[in-house]
Design a protein around this motif. Structure first.
Motif: not given
Length: 162
Positions: A1-29
Motif C-alpha cells: 500500500m502507498r504511504e506518505f508523510l503527514t506533519i502535525d503543525i501543532d506538534l512541530c517546534t521548528g527544531c529542524r532535526n528532520c532537515e538534518l536527518a534527511c540531509s545526512v541520510h541522502h547526502t552524508s552532510t
C-alpha cells in the motif's frame, strides 16, 4: 500500500532535526538546504511550517517534467531519476505545496522518497510531529486536515466550524 508523510503543525517546534536527518541520510552532510523536507520560518508572524512532498494522487511535478525524470518506484513512491533530471525547475514551479526543490550543489530536483519506507525525519522528530501513514481513507483524512491547518495559519483559508 502507498504511504506518505503527514506533519502535525501543532506538534512541530521548528527544531529542524528532520532537515538534518534527511540531509545526512541522502547526502552524508549536515546541510539543511539539501534536505527533502524544509522547515520554513516566518518570524514576523511567528510561524514554523515544515514542508515535504505530499505524494499527491495526481502530481503536477511529474506532468511538468520535460524529461520524464519523475516516476513511481516499485513501492509506489514518486521519485526523481537524477540521471534524467536536467535541473530546469519545471517541477518546482508546478508543485503547489513546495514539496520539491533543486539541490543547491548538484542542481537536480530533490523530493522526499520516504527513505525506502523508513524515513529518517520521522525517527529524528522527538515530538512525534511527523508520521508515515498509509494512503488509505484515514491517512488521506489526516493529510487533508494538516493541509487545511497550514492554510488557516497562513491566512489563505478559514478554519471549518464543527
Amino acid at each position: 500500500m502507498r504511504e506518505f508523510l503527514t506533519i502535525d503543525i501543532d506538534l512541530c517546534t521548528g527544531c529542524r532535526n528532520c532537515e538534518l536527518a534527511c540531509s545526512v541520510h541522502h547526502t552524508s552532510t549536515f546541510n539543511p538546504r539539501r534536505a527533502r523536507i524544509q522547515v520554513i520560518r516566518d518570524e514576523a508572524r511567528n510561524l514554523v511550517i515544515p514542508v515535504v512532498c505530499l505524494q499527491c494522487e495526481h502530481p503536477l511535478c511529474m506532468e511538468a517534467c520535460p524529461t520524464g525524470a519523475l516516476d513511481y518506484n516499485e513501492a509506489g513512491v514518486l521519485t526523481v531519476d537524477e540521471a534524467r533530471c536536467i535541473g530546469c525547475g519545471a517541477c518546482v514551479t508546478a508543485c503547489k505545496y513546495g514539496g520539491i526543490t533543486l539541490d543547491p550543489i548538484e542542481r537536480y530536483a530533490i523530493k522526499c522518497d520516504l527513505c525506502g519506507g523508513d524515513p529518517a525525519c520521522v525517527a529524528a522528530c522527538e515530538y512525534g510531529a511527523i508520521q508515515l501513514v498509509a494512503a488509505d481513507l484515514d491517512g488521506l483524512a489526516i493529510r487533508d486536515h494538516n493541509i487545511a491547518r497550514v492554510a488557516t495559519m497562513l491566512g489563505i483559508a478559514q478554519e471549518e466550524q464543527q
